[in-house]
Motif scaffolding. Structure first.
Motif, PDB file in Angstrom:
ATOM      1  N   ASN A 295      -5.476  -2.690  11.571  1.00  0.00           N
ATOM      2  CA  ASN A 295      -4.931  -2.887  12.916  1.00  0.00           C
ATOM      3  C   ASN A 295      -4.087  -4.140  13.058  1.00  0.00           C
ATOM      4  N   SER A 296      -4.386  -5.172  12.284  1.00  0.00           N
ATOM      5  CA  SER A 296      -3.657  -6.431  12.423  1.00  0.00           C
ATOM      6  C   SER A 296      -2.414  -6.509  11.548  1.00  0.00           C
ATOM      7  N   LEU A 297      -2.242  -5.540  10.659  1.00  0.00           N
ATOM      8  CA  LEU A 297      -1.115  -5.610   9.730  1.00  0.00           C
ATOM      9  C   LEU A 297       0.249  -5.413  10.400  1.00  0.00           C
ATOM     10  N   PRO A 298       0.414  -4.478  11.368  1.00  0.00           N
ATOM     11  CA  PRO A 298       1.736  -4.333  12.005  1.00  0.00           C
ATOM     12  C   PRO A 298       2.233  -5.623  12.650  1.00  0.00           C
ATOM     13  N   ARG A 299       1.339  -6.353  13.307  1.00  0.00           N
ATOM     14  CA  ARG A 299       1.748  -7.618  13.928  1.00  0.00           C
ATOM     15  C   ARG A 299       2.176  -8.627  12.860  1.00  0.00           C
ATOM     16  N   MET A 300       1.434  -8.678  11.765  1.00  0.00           N
ATOM     17  CA  MET A 300       1.782  -9.606  10.698  1.00  0.00           C
ATOM     18  C   MET A 300       3.141  -9.253  10.106  1.00  0.00           C
ATOM     19  N   VAL A 301       3.396  -7.966   9.879  1.00  0.00           N
ATOM     20  CA  VAL A 301       4.689  -7.530   9.346  1.00  0.00           C
ATOM     21  C   VAL A 301       5.813  -7.912  10.302  1.00  0.00           C
ATOM     22  N   ARG A 302       5.584  -7.691  11.591  1.00  0.00           N
ATOM     23  CA  ARG A 302       6.607  -8.027  12.593  1.00  0.00           C
ATOM     24  C   ARG A 302       6.948  -9.508  12.549  1.00  0.00           C
ATOM     25  N   ASP A 303       5.942 -10.365  12.567  1.00  0.00           N
ATOM     26  CA  ASP A 303       6.185 -11.807  12.596  1.00  0.00           C
ATOM     27  C   ASP A 303       6.886 -12.282  11.325  1.00  0.00           C
ATOM     28  N   LEU A 304       6.430 -11.779  10.178  1.00  0.00           N
ATOM     29  CA  LEU A 304       7.033 -12.202   8.914  1.00  0.00           C
ATOM     30  C   LEU A 304       8.485 -11.749   8.807  1.00  0.00           C
ATOM     31  N   SER A 305       8.749 -10.518   9.234  1.00  0.00           N
ATOM     32  CA  SER A 305      10.119 -10.005   9.131  1.00  0.00           C
ATOM     33  C   SER A 305      11.062 -10.736  10.076  1.00  0.00           C
ATOM     34  N   LEU A 306      10.598 -11.092  11.271  1.00  0.00           N
ATOM     35  CA  LEU A 306      11.443 -11.839  12.208  1.00  0.00           C
ATOM     36  C   LEU A 306      11.768 -13.222  11.665  1.00  0.00           C
ATOM     37  N   GLU A 307      10.805 -13.847  11.017  1.00  0.00           N
ATOM     38  CA  GLU A 307      11.042 -15.174  10.443  1.00  0.00           C
ATOM     39  C   GLU A 307      12.147 -15.138   9.399  1.00  0.00           C
ATOM     40  N   GLN A 308      12.266 -14.017   8.680  1.00  0.00           N
ATOM     41  CA  GLN A 308      13.254 -13.919   7.607  1.00  0.00           C
ATOM     42  C   GLN A 308      14.513 -13.171   8.024  1.00  0.00           C
ATOM     43  N   GLY A 309      14.636 -12.870   9.319  1.00  0.00           N
ATOM     44  CA  GLY A 309      15.826 -12.176   9.794  1.00  0.00           C
ATOM     45  C   GLY A 309      15.875 -10.724   9.385  1.00  0.00           C
ATOM     46  N   LYS A 310      14.728 -10.129   9.167  1.00  0.00           N
ATOM     47  CA  LYS A 310      14.655  -8.728   8.786  1.00  0.00           C
ATOM     48  C   LYS A 310      13.997  -7.927   9.908  1.00  0.00           C
ATOM     49  N   THR A 311      14.207  -6.626   9.874  1.00  0.00           N
ATOM     50  CA  THR A 311      13.548  -5.740  10.834  1.00  0.00           C
ATOM     51  C   THR A 311      12.778  -4.699  10.052  1.00  0.00           C
ATOM     52  N   VAL A 312      11.468  -4.779  10.159  1.00  0.00           N
ATOM     53  CA  VAL A 312      10.602  -3.886   9.387  1.00  0.00           C
ATOM     54  C   VAL A 312       9.573  -3.264  10.323  1.00  0.00           C
ATOM     55  N   GLN A 313       9.481  -1.956  10.289  1.00  0.00           N
ATOM     56  CA  GLN A 313       8.467  -1.252  11.069  1.00  0.00           C
ATOM     57  C   GLN A 313       7.328  -0.821  10.153  1.00  0.00           C
ATOM     58  N   THR A 314       6.146  -0.693  10.735  1.00  0.00           N
ATOM     59  CA  THR A 314       4.951  -0.364   9.963  1.00  0.00           C
ATOM     60  C   THR A 314       4.398   0.984  10.383  1.00  0.00           C
ATOM     61  N   ILE A 315       4.087   1.814   9.400  1.00  0.00           N
ATOM     62  CA  ILE A 315       3.438   3.101   9.636  1.00  0.00           C
ATOM     63  C   ILE A 315       2.069   3.056   8.966  1.00  0.00           C
ATOM     64  N   VAL A 316       1.018   3.285   9.757  1.00  0.00           N
ATOM     65  CA  VAL A 316      -0.352   3.248   9.247  1.00  0.00           C
ATOM     66  C   VAL A 316      -0.957   4.638   9.343  1.00  0.00           C
ATOM     67  N   GLU A 317      -1.506   5.124   8.229  1.00  0.00           N
ATOM     68  CA  GLU A 317      -2.157   6.426   8.194  1.00  0.00           C
ATOM     69  C   GLU A 317      -3.529   6.288   7.526  1.00  0.00           C
ATOM     70  N   GLY A 318      -4.453   7.076   7.994  1.00  0.00           N
ATOM     71  CA  GLY A 318      -5.775   7.106   7.356  1.00  0.00           C
ATOM     72  C   GLY A 318      -6.682   5.969   7.752  1.00  0.00           C
TER      73      GLY A 318
END
Length: 754
Positions: A295-318
């Motif tokens: 549950n906490s991984l999408p937020r972490m991905v968002r913050d890290l990608s914004l810091e590096q000027g990237k846009t990354v979305q997260t898909i979680v299954e299972g």
């Protein structure tokens, strides 16, 4: 304070474990400051704590942990000495992180000022630099002040007097906190059952399962006993038809035996039901959904990608997939490192992605599912993929030899990213470049008896797959026999089993190999890989090649040894497949390659558990010295000169049976011609031959300097001492007489001379 109640509790548990291990490591480091293994372990713990803090936006802990890593990195590289004062500072960093962690969990102010901590660290560095400069000063300045009288707090005219051992606490009172104070600050508001205790319960449940199997065997024995008695009773009654008393005794005993048989069967059924229910109940208590950490991984991905000027979305299954609590706890840190590594290394900038025809937004997919034997978690990104050339460059930089890299497959090269200190990043940042992240992944997964593999397509992304066992207390194994001893082989490593025709084995690069599913894989005997050469104290099973030609088959297992590698394992017999209790590895077995532990089978016998990755490594390194010798001998070519067709054919068969390649010649002249047109490692010759006998052949060979070191063995009917002397004078290395001919003697002579 962490708002999410579930994450707050998880962080409380995890941070406590990391901080405890950091303290224990510092205690060891204080005694042996230059121990690289301890420094690397501290590095991993600090790095994991930093990653968890970053995911929960605990910037203060992240900052202190990052500075703690810097100190360790400088010590590992030799740029800084770990003096007592430096270790004291590291202790205070740990204390400060503990107070900050308590603040994040309880909401109570810690009173820790990160700025003061960093200032204290900078002051410590300034003092050490000044001390180093003073030690390197010219002899005149050092002579002005007698040795031992200099104020230890002095560090130069432009620097304030530096505090010694305890004075840094004056700069920041919150830096040094007694362990008792930290313990008092943690309130016990929940009851927590330690995983260790659940492990003990699971082990006991496993022992109950073993006992159940043994009782089931006794039930089978009881059935056999009842059948045997029925036959005996029938025979007795037939022989003594008029003996009514004997008939009564046998009838009573038969009735009693039948009652015991039924009772035993009922008890066995009840035991099976209860033991199964207990095992399932314990497993159920230990299971938690993977969404706990997902549950906490999408937020972490968002913050890290914004810091590096990237846009990354997260898909979680299972996320609903459940796993053992310990597996879940140990999986969290590797998963964080994999996701961080993907965001930092895997994804291109939006403009770069557009140039390659990709969507500007990257996607990282986290998927979990359960198989019959494992919990599998896959992390897939659609980034640039793994650059194998960059991996090669980094490997060269870390000291790998060019020849070693040239022999590696793509899967093996990809596996290098899990090595300690390995990084393809050209610089060190607060996010990556230290070569720690994927090392943590490999270490944690290996500790859980799991596997981690990487698949990558240049330009199309990368997939890391972690496979972990459902439980760490029991496991499914295949029981195999080798040289009369039973071994347990975890079934998750077995790709397939079949009867191998030994005639299909061929040699490539001096190694035995077989074809399997379109691939060429190395093949070896289990007894050879385990280096158990002496088996004279055991009842040895006959080897397949010792049997008749029509029975030249052997049970063969295709083993997945990790990193995309496979090998074929020859065993004497496939015995059974069982659920076993995994016992911890004892100190007696710790240093035996290929053995990961032991277990007790349902029969009560102790059985060693094999470690397939180590067996595969032993095979790649030529394993046992005896195996290496055998491989070396198989490459040797022998020239046999013999005029008798029967003897020539028999000699050829014998030598080929020893693993040599054999070329035959009908006499000395033929042998001399073939010797000049080929390359041979030994010459075996008769003496009495037409055209040119063996003595003349030996003399001719010795006259050529090219063959000065070629071993020559004379095998002849001439057995007198004078004949032997003439053979030695002609230049032969060995003389074997046919009346006393022994195949073993020939083999030992060949092996000694070549």
């Amino acid at each position: 304070m962490i708002e999410d109640l579930e994450m707050r509790e998880l962080f409380r548990i995890e941070s406590g474990e990391h901080l405890q291990l950091l303290e224990e490591g510092l205690l060891h480091l204080e005694k042996t400051p230059q121990t690289v293994a301890i420094i690397e372990e501290l590095f991993r713990e600090a790095h994991s704590l930093k990653g968890a803090s970053r995911m929960l936006a605990l910037e203060d802990i992240e900052t202190v942990a990052h500075r703690f890593e810097d100190l360790l990195g400088e010590a590992k590289s030799g740029r800084r000495k770990l003096t007592q004062q430096a270790i004291n500072v590291m202790y205070r960093c740990v204390d400060s992180m503990a107070r900050l962690a308590e603040e994040a969990v309880s909401g109570e102010k810690s009173g820790v000022e990160v700025g003061e901590i960093l200032a204290a660290l900078e002051l410590q560095e300034t003092q050490e630099d000044a001390e180093k400069a003073r030690e390197e000063g010219d002899s005149e300045e050092s002579a002005e002040e007698p040795e031992g009288e200099e104020d230890p707090s002095s560090c130069g005219a432009d620097v304030e007097p530096a505090p010694a051992a305890g004075a840094i606490a004056a700069v920041s009172p919150c830096l040094h906190l007694p362990a008792s104070a930290r313990l008092d600050s943690f309130s016990i508001d929940t009851i927590r059952v330690e995983t260790r205790k659940l492990d003990q319960l699971m082990t006991l449940a496993g022992e109950l399962t073993v006992a159940k199997h043994r009782v089931a065997r006794r039930c089978t024995d009881m059935d056999g006993l009842a059948d045997a008695w029925e036959r005996i009773a029938t025979t007795l009654c037939l022989k003594a038809r008029r003996d009514t008393e004997l008939e009564q005794w046998t009838s009573e005993f038969s009735t009693l035996l039948d009652q015991v048989k039924r009772s035993t069967s009922d008890d066995n059924s009840r035991l099976e039901t209860v033991s199964g229910a207990i095992e399932e109940a314990i497993l159920e208590v230990r299971l938690l959904p993977l969404s706990t950490i997902f549950n906490s991984l999408p937020r972490m991905v968002r913050d890290l990608s914004l810091e590096q000027g990237k846009t990354v979305q997260t898909i979680v299954e299972g996320g609903e997939t459940c796993a053992d609590k310990r597996v879940l706890e140990e999986l969290k840190s590797p998963l964080i490192h994999i996701v961080r590594n993907a965001v930092d290394h895997g994804f291109e900038l939006p403009a770069e992605r557009a140039e390659f025809g990709k969507p500007r937004n990257g996607t990282i997919s986290i998927r979990a599912y359960r198989t019959a034997e494992n919990i599998v978690v896959e992390v897939q990104d659609d980034g640039r993929g793994l650059d194998l050339e960059a991996v090669r460059r980094a490997a060269r930089k870390s000291g790998r030899r060019e020849e070693e890299l040239a022999d590696m497959t793509d899967d093996q090269l990809r596996g290098l990213i899990f090595a300690s200190g390995f990084s393809t990043s050209p610089f060190i940042s607060d996010l990556s470049g230290r070569g720690v992240g994927l090392d943590v992944v490999h270490t944690n997964v290996e500790r859980l008896k799991g596997t981690v593999t990487v698949e990558s397509t240049p330009g199309n992304g990368c997939t890391l797959k972690i496979a972990l066992p459902l439980t760490l207390a029991t496991g499914r194994v295949l029981i195999v026999a080798a040289r009369g001893v039973s071994y347990a082989l975890p079934v998750e490593y077995v790709r397939k089993s079949y009867q191998l025709d030994l005639g299909s084995i061929f040699s490539i690069d001096g190694r035995d190999a077989v074809h399997s599913e379109g691939q060429t894989v190395a093949v070896a005997r289990l007894s050879d890989l385990l280096s158990f050469a002496r088996t004279d104290f055991l009842h040895e099973a006959p080897l397949p090649e010792e049997e008749g030609a029509g029975e030249a088959k052997s049970p063969c297992l295709i083993i997945n040894s990790g990193g995309g590698r496979r090998f074929a394992l020859l065993v004497d017999e496939l015995l059974d497949e069982q659920e076993i209790v995994l016992k911890p590895q004892s100190s007696l077995l710790k240093h035996i390659p290929g053995i990961s532990g032991a277990t007790i089978l349902g029969s009560g016998d102790v059985c060693m558990i094999l470690n397939p990755p180590e067996l595969g490594a032993a095979l790649r390194q030529d394993g046992l010295a005896q195996t290496a010798v055998a491989e070396h001998e198989r490459k040797k070519t022998v020239l046999v000169a013999e005029d008798s067709l029967t003897t020539r054919t028999q000699m050829k068969r014998i030598l080929e049976g020893f693993g040599y390649e054999v070329t035959t010649a009908v006499d000395g002249l033929d042998a001399l011609a073939k010797l000049g047109s080929g390359s041979f490692d030994a010459l075996v010759s008769d003496i009495t031959m037409p055209n040119m006998d063996g003595l003349a052949l030996t003399q001719k060979v010795r006259q050529n300097r090219k063959y000065g070191e070629l071993p020559i063995i004379l095998v002849t009917m001439l057995s007198k001492d004078e004949d032997k002397r003439r053979g030695m004078e002609a230049g032969a290395n060995a003389y074997i007489t046919k009346p006393a001919f022994d195949q073993k003697l020939l083999f030992e002579t060949m092996r000694r001379l070549i």
